[in-house]
Structure formats: structure tokens, C-alpha cells
Scaffold this motif. Structure first.
Motif, mmCIF file in Angstrom:
data_model
loop_
_atom_site.group_PDB
_atom_site.id
_atom_site.type_symbol
_atom_site.label_atom_id
_atom_site.label_comp_id
_atom_site.label_asym_id
_atom_site.label_seq_id
_atom_site.Cartn_x
_atom_site.Cartn_y
_atom_site.Cartn_z
ATOM 1 N N GLU A 164 40.779 -8.662 33.787
ATOM 2 C CA GLU A 164 42.170 -8.758 34.205
ATOM 3 C C GLU A 164 42.317 -9.768 35.317
ATOM 4 O O GLU A 164 41.447 -9.903 36.166
ATOM 5 C CB GLU A 164 42.649 -7.381 34.705
ATOM 6 N N CYS A 165 43.432 -10.483 35.309
ATOM 7 C CA CYS A 165 43.751 -11.386 36.408
ATOM 8 C C CYS A 165 45.269 -11.505 36.500
ATOM 9 O O CYS A 165 45.999 -11.074 35.603
ATOM 10 C CB CYS A 165 43.118 -12.764 36.206
ATOM 11 N N GLN A 166 45.724 -12.060 37.603
ATOM 12 C CA GLN A 166 47.154 -12.303 37.782
ATOM 13 C C GLN A 166 47.395 -13.795 37.889
ATOM 14 O O GLN A 166 46.696 -14.501 38.630
ATOM 15 C CB GLN A 166 47.682 -11.607 39.043
ATOM 16 N N ALA A 167 48.358 -14.292 37.133
ATOM 17 C CA ALA A 167 48.707 -15.707 37.185
ATOM 18 C C ALA A 167 50.169 -15.869 36.761
ATOM 19 O O ALA A 167 50.731 -15.009 36.073
ATOM 20 C CB ALA A 167 47.796 -16.528 36.267
ATOM 21 N N LEU A 168 50.757 -16.982 37.180
ATOM 22 C CA LEU A 168 52.144 -17.266 36.827
ATOM 23 C C LEU A 168 52.226 -17.855 35.428
ATOM 24 O O LEU A 168 51.482 -18.771 35.081
ATOM 25 C CB LEU A 168 52.750 -18.249 37.829
ATOM 26 N N MET A 169 53.165 -17.322 34.604
ATOM 27 C CA MET A 169 53.390 -17.864 33.268
ATOM 28 C C MET A 169 54.537 -18.864 33.309
ATOM 29 O O MET A 169 55.587 -18.600 33.891
ATOM 30 C CB MET A 169 53.706 -16.738 32.278
ATOM 31 N N GLN A 170 54.325 -20.003 32.675
ATOM 32 C CA GLN A 170 55.315 -21.076 32.641
ATOM 33 C C GLN A 170 56.531 -20.661 31.815
ATOM 34 O O GLN A 170 56.428 -19.835 30.908
ATOM 35 C CB GLN A 170 54.675 -22.330 32.031
ATOM 36 N N ASN A 171 57.691 -21.222 32.154
ATOM 37 C CA ASN A 171 58.899 -21.003 31.355
ATOM 38 C C ASN A 171 59.524 -22.355 31.056
ATOM 39 O O ASN A 171 59.803 -23.140 31.970
ATOM 40 C CB ASN A 171 59.899 -20.113 32.097
ATOM 41 N N PHE A 172 59.753 -22.629 29.760
ATOM 42 C CA PHE A 172 60.258 -23.928 29.337
ATOM 43 C C PHE A 172 61.775 -23.932 29.139
ATOM 44 O O PHE A 172 62.327 -24.890 28.599
ATOM 45 C CB PHE A 172 59.567 -24.350 28.027
ATOM 46 N N TYR A 173 62.429 -22.855 29.586
ATOM 47 C CA TYR A 173 63.871 -22.774 29.409
ATOM 48 C C TYR A 173 64.597 -22.874 30.748
ATOM 49 O O TYR A 173 65.726 -22.441 30.895
ATOM 50 C CB TYR A 173 64.242 -21.457 28.704
ATOM 51 N N GLY A 174 63.925 -23.431 31.738
ATOM 52 C CA GLY A 174 64.557 -23.648 33.029
ATOM 53 C C GLY A 174 64.475 -22.475 33.978
ATOM 54 O O GLY A 174 64.999 -22.540 35.095
ATOM 55 N N GLN A 175 63.822 -21.371 33.558
ATOM 56 C CA GLN A 175 63.682 -20.221 34.433
ATOM 57 C C GLN A 175 62.440 -20.389 35.321
ATOM 58 O O GLN A 175 61.509 -21.113 34.963
ATOM 59 C CB GLN A 175 63.548 -18.928 33.607
ATOM 60 N N PRO A 176 62.408 -19.728 36.492
ATOM 61 C CA PRO A 176 61.227 -19.846 37.358
ATOM 62 C C PRO A 176 60.014 -19.216 36.698
ATOM 63 O O PRO A 176 60.153 -18.298 35.874
ATOM 64 C CB PRO A 176 61.637 -19.089 38.630
ATOM 65 N N PRO A 177 58.801 -19.671 37.031
ATOM 66 C CA PRO A 177 57.583 -19.060 36.480
ATOM 67 C C PRO A 177 57.534 -17.571 36.811
ATOM 68 O O PRO A 177 58.015 -17.131 37.849
ATOM 69 C CB PRO A 177 56.456 -19.830 37.178
ATOM 70 N N GLN A 178 56.934 -16.801 35.917
ATOM 71 C CA GLN A 178 56.933 -15.349 36.048
ATOM 72 C C GLN A 178 55.522 -14.846 36.358
ATOM 73 O O GLN A 178 54.577 -15.129 35.611
ATOM 74 C CB GLN A 178 57.424 -14.722 34.744
ATOM 75 N N PRO A 179 55.354 -14.071 37.460
ATOM 76 C CA PRO A 179 54.027 -13.494 37.737
ATOM 77 C C PRO A 179 53.683 -12.452 36.692
ATOM 78 O O PRO A 179 54.498 -11.578 36.385
ATOM 79 C CB PRO A 179 54.180 -12.889 39.135
ATOM 80 N N CYS A 180 52.483 -12.540 36.150
ATOM 81 C CA CYS A 180 52.075 -11.639 35.072
ATOM 82 C C CYS A 180 50.643 -11.164 35.287
ATOM 83 O O CYS A 180 49.844 -11.832 35.943
ATOM 84 C CB CYS A 180 52.143 -12.345 33.704
ATOM 85 N N THR A 181 50.352 -10.022 34.710
ATOM 86 C CA THR A 181 48.979 -9.553 34.600
ATOM 87 C C THR A 181 48.464 -9.926 33.216
ATOM 88 O O THR A 181 49.098 -9.609 32.210
ATOM 89 C CB THR A 181 48.900 -8.026 34.799
ATOM 90 N N TRP A 182 47.323 -10.609 33.167
ATOM 91 C CA TRP A 182 46.729 -11.082 31.912
ATOM 92 C C TRP A 182 45.467 -10.265 31.645
ATOM 93 O O TRP A 182 44.533 -10.283 32.444
ATOM 94 C CB TRP A 182 46.375 -12.565 32.000
#
Length: 553
Positions: A108-126
Motif C-alpha cells: 500500500e502507498c499514498q499518491a496523488l492521482m492525476q485528473n484530466f478534466y481540470g479538477q485538482p489531483p486527488q489523494p488516493c490509497t493505492w
């Protein structure tokens, strides 16, 4: 013979068509089910691209929505680095994939997921899992990605408990971030140790062959001292990743400054002048970290003066009174000043200088001064900067200090001389996927009298050991790297050899093993630990010790 509908019996063709229809129906319902999952589900290919990492083979509708792509289009063909918000997040994800391959199981790790629709990146657990076939060949990766903003994904709230507060979520997010950065730092330290390995072995060997050439020996000794500092530093990173606090003690600042200036200034066209105050106090500190901070500041100053010139490194005692400083506590300190006469720093950049991602160098990563700041703050000190364009820059480091000591504590290096080689006899199997290090270790051991066999993967290591054992000539020592690429890792290989021969003598070698975890490997059946990067003498000494131990048994 090629089969066609004309060559098949009608009943066989009907059975194939029915099976194909069933498979299509099952695949449809499976796809619909996966699209209903509230988390993003990804399957990545096993192969990787240097630029973007492993590519997406499959993604569900949730994954597409989270990234801001139409579900019908999906994410197929995108690299894992394309989905991460930045270089740091991409590095965290790639390191998590590597750990899944090396250690197995879910990671498990935490990283920001990119958004291509103009929204800010989202912190996620992967959550990452590497999928292997029965022969331990990597088939693909499966990832489940959960938005961190979801309370249920962040903190498992007990029944009837109040929902977690914003402070709870922030604290949990900070802990995850620290864990990810620690894992990333440990992976980097491991890779750096592997790079240092062949150079350290070869140079420590060469130093013992140039006794009659004092000029060359002095130059090689200077390089070797730098390698030992790098080795100590990466060892500290690994230790820090395991959350064990460092012990601080009074250190001889004068010795640290002279030693660091000699090393950092070697080969540059800058002239470094050292001026030390009388009865200079000893900071209560970690000597290696202080040396790393000074080295970083000196190298920055040298880079700011490409045409050369004078630099000053001064140190003097200073006292901080009650209410005199907003950051430093009242007490006795020592102040170290590193002053260059370079291009200077623009005023608008001074405030950003110690930020984690700030750099003005085209090939820089912006972490050097941030690391310095963290090191000094960890010592209850502070680092400050003043600068004028086209005049120069001055860094001042404040460290709590005590009166000068007369004991032998605080020496920067325990011993700069290389460990002497040890000749012997015996059969050594080297299992390591770093070709350069394996070949240099082979050369050193062979010259010292040993028979050497080498391989670069766990499967071949098991076969070689079985083959030699059946002829009555098993290896006397097996040098086992832990992180073998692909197939069986070092731990699995060692377990397989020990199952075949419980008397096997295995020595673990790895860039991520330090003194704090050596006992755990000895409990797993290893008879010794040789942390990377090791010297030629350390290599021959431990092999000799294990062979001698066997002969006495």
C-alpha cells in the motif's frame, strides 16, 4: 493443418459456438460487475517503459471517472506515471510496484492521482499486488485505488463511533505520507548502495596495491573517504526509514570542517579558507549528518562560482539569551558560516529556498537545502541565509554545543584505511543480479585463493547448489543478494536451499540491510550479514570466517 468451419463436424462447431457465447456472456457480466465497484480497478502489464512505467491493460469505469476520462474510452495504454500527479507521486508508485515484485503480497502507498478534466489531483490509497505464474514469472499487476477523502477509506471508524474529524484525517494523511516517503527513501538508498558497491570493492582493493606510490595513494584515499561518507549516509537513510532515532553525542566540529572542506573542494577551482574560533565548542550532533550539510552548502557555493574564487568556512562560539531569538532556545551554540562570492540569490527566491520542490538548477531536484534544514532542525538548531545579487551568499548554521571534549567521541570516520584482505580456501557461490559487483567480487575472491561460481537469479542458484551438492562438493559459502530481479527473490532462494541442505552456509548481502535488522536474518538461517556497499577486505574477511567456522564444526 489449419482448422476451418468446413473441416469441423456440425456438432463440434455448435459446441465451440456455444462455449464462445458463454465466454462472451461471462466476460460481459464480469465487466459490468467490476464497473460497479466503487474503487478504481487497474491491471498493468508486466513490462515497463523508462518514461511512463507499466501501461494499463484494463481499467473499470470508476478509474476512468476518477482520472477524468470517458468510461467508454478507458485508460488502456496509459503508463502508471501518466496517472500520477507529479514526479514524486510517480516515484512512490513505481517503488510500490517494485516492492510488490521483490517481496510478494499486497503493498500500500499514498499518491496523488492525476485528473484530466481540470479538477485538482486527488489523494488516493493505492493497493498493489504483483501476479506471478507457477514458475514465478511476473504476469501483471493488479491495483485497487481508493480516494483518500472518503472517511471509510481513511480511518476504520468503530460501530456507533463519531465520524473522524478533519484533524484525524489530516493526521492519518500525514502518517501515510511519511510512510510512503520512508519507503521511497529506503528504495533510493538501496539503489545508491548497489551503485556504490563495485566502486567501493575495487577501490578498497586498489588502495592496498599502491603502498609505494604516496601521491596516488593520497588521491585514492580522498576518494575512498568520500565513498565511506556516502555509505554511512545511505545507512542512516535505511535506519531512519525504520523509525529508530539516532543517538547524538558531542562531536569534534573542527575535524569535521577540515575533513569536509578537503573532500568537497577537491578538484574545484574555488579556494576554500577555513577560520575557526578559539576553544571551539563541540555540537551535540550526528557527525555524518553535519558533514553532509556542510558538504551540500560548500558544493552549492562552488557551483555559484563557475569562474572560481574564494570561499570562506568559519566557525565560532555564540550564545543565545532569553527572548533573543524566535526559533532557537536560550543556551550555548556554535555557528558555522559558509560564504561564497558567486552570483547571489534573487530576493523573491530566498523565501522559497528551503521549500521541498524548489530549485533553480535545470537538472536539480530541490531537495538538497530542504534536507539540510530538516537535519539541522532535528538537532534543535537552525540554518539561515542572506544573499546579494552579484555579491554572494552566506549560510549560517546554528547548533547547540558543549565545551570542547578531550575524549575520543565524535570522530567523523572510525577508520579511513581499507579493511585488509584475507586469503583462504573454499568454494563460494555468489548470487547477485548486479553484474559489475558480482564480477568484481569474483575477481577479489579468486585472487585471495577461493573457487568462485556466480549467477544472477534465484532459480539458477538453487540448481547450481543442488548440482554441486550431489557431486559431494557443495559451496562452502553462498553470498545471497536479497533483491533479485524477477523470479525468486533472495529470501525465497535461501529458504529453498536451506530446505535442501539445512547445513548450508548463507551470507545475506543487500543495500537495504543495516545493523538494526541483522539479527532477524540470522534467525532465518543465514550465518552472516554483509551490508552493501562492502569493501574488498570485508568481503574476504566474512568468507574466511564462515569457511573457518565450518572447518571447526
Amino acid at each position: 493443418m489449419t482448422l476451418s468451419p468446413d473441416t469441423l463436424r456440425p456438432d463440434t462447431l455448435a459446441e465451440l459456438e456455444a462455449s464462445l457465447h458463454q465466454m462472451k456472456t461471462a466476460n460481459y457480466f464480469l465487466r459490468v460487475a467490476v464497473d460497479q465497484v466503487p474503487e478504481a480497478v487497474l491491471i498493468l502489464e508486466a513490462e515497463t517503459s523508462e518514461k511512463s512505467g507499466p501501461k494499463v491493460l484494463f481499467s473499470n469505469a470508476t478509474a476512468a471517472i476518477m482520472v477524468g476520462v470517458e468510461p467508454e474510452k478507458g485508460l488502456r495504454g496509459m503508463g502508471i506515471s501518466d496517472l500520477a500527479s507529479g514526479d514524486m507521486d510517480a516515484a512512490i508508485l513505481l517503488n510500490c510496484l517494485n516492492r510488490a515484485v521483490e517481496n510478494g503480497g499486497a503493498h500500500e502507498c499514498q499518491a496523488l492521482m492525476q485528473n484530466f478534466y481540470g479538477q485538482p489531483p486527488q489523494p488516493c490509497t493505492w493497493r498493489v499486488r504483483a501476479v506471478f505464474n507457477s514458475l514465478r514469472k511476473l504476469l501483471n499487476f493488479t491495483l485497487v485505488v481508493t480516494p483518500l477523502k472518503s472517511a471509510s477509506a481513511v480511518l476504520p471508524a468503530p460501530a456507533m463511533a463519531a465520524p473522524p474529524s478533519c484533524d484525524d484525517l489530516d493526521a492519518h494523511s500525514d502518517r501515510l505520507k511519511q510512510d510512503n516517503l520512508a519507503a521511497l527513501a529506503q528504495g533510493i538508498a538501496h539503489d545508491v548502495n548497489n551503485l556504490l558497491g563495485p566502486v567501493t570493492v575495487r577501490l578498497s582493493d586498489l588502495l592496498q596495491q599502491v603502498d609505494g606510490q604516496p601521491g596516488l595513494q593520497e588521491e585514492l584515499q580522498l576518494i575512498f573517504a568520500g565513498l565511506k561518507r556516502a555509505r554511512q549516509f545511505t545507512s542512516q537513510v535505511v535506519t531512519a526509514c525504520r523509525a529508530k532515532p539516532h543517538q547524538k553525542q558531542p562531536v569534534d566540529l573542527s575535524a569535521i570542517i577540515h575533513d569536509t572542506v578537503k573532500f568537497a573542494g577537491a578538484g574545484s577551482n574555488a579556494q576554500l579558507r577555513v577560520r575557526l574560533g578559539t576553544a571551539l565548542r563541540w555540537p551535540v550532533a550526528d557527525a555524518v549528518k553535519i558533514s553532509q550539510v556542510l558538504q551540500n552548502l560548500i558544493l552549492n557555493g562552488i557551483q555559484a562560482m563557475p569562474q572560481g574564487g574564494y570561499m570562506d568556512v568559519d566557525a565560532e562560539n555564540t550564545d543565545i539569551g532569553l527572548g533573543q531569538d524566535e526559533i532557537l532556545k536560550p543556551g550555548t551554540y556554535v555557528r558555522v558560516t559558509v560564504r561564497d562570492r558567486g552570483c547571489g540569490i534573487p530576493p523573491e527566491n530566498l523565501e522559497r529556498l528551503f521549500k521541498e520542490t524548489f530549485t533553480t538548477k535545470p537538472d536539480g531536484n530541490g531537495i538538497g537545502l530542504t534536507t539540510c534544514k530538516l537535519f539541522i532542525r532535528d538537532h534543535d538548531g537552525d540554518i539561515r541565509v542572506s544573499s546579494r545579487l552579484n555579491v554572494g551568499t552566506e549560510f549560517s548554521v546554528y547548533l547547540p554545543a558543549v565545551p570542547a571534549q578531550t575524549a575520543s567521541t565524535g570522530v567523523v570516520e572510525k577508520d579511513l584505511a581499507p579493511v585488509p584482505l584475507k586469503n583462504g580456501q573454499g568454494r563460494v557461490l555468489i548470487v547477485d543480479d548486479e553484474d559489475d559487483l558480482r564480477k568484481v567480487a569474483h575477481l577479489i575472491l579468486k585472487r585471495c585463493g577461493y573457487q568462485v561460481i556466480e549467477c544472477d537469479n534465484g532459480q539458477d542458484a538453487v540448481k547450481i547448489y543442488h548440482s554441486l551438492a550431489r557431486t559431494g562438493t557443495p559451496p562452502d559459502v553462498v553470498l545471497m543478494d536479497l533483491t533479485l530481479r524477477g523470479g525468486m527473490n533472495g529470501g525465497e532462494t535461501a529458504a529453498e536451499i536451506l530446505r535442501f541442505d539445512p547445513e548450508a552456509r548463507l551470507v545475506v548481502t543487500s543495500g537495504s540491510v543495516n545493523e538494526d535488522v541483522q539479527m532477524s536474518y540470522l534467525e532465518k538461517g543465514f550465518v552472516g550479514v554483509l551490508p552493501k556497499p562492502y569493501e574488498a577486505g570485508e568481503l574476504t574477511q566474512i568468507v574466511h570466517r564462515v569457511v573457518t567456522m565450518m572447518s571447526r564444526a
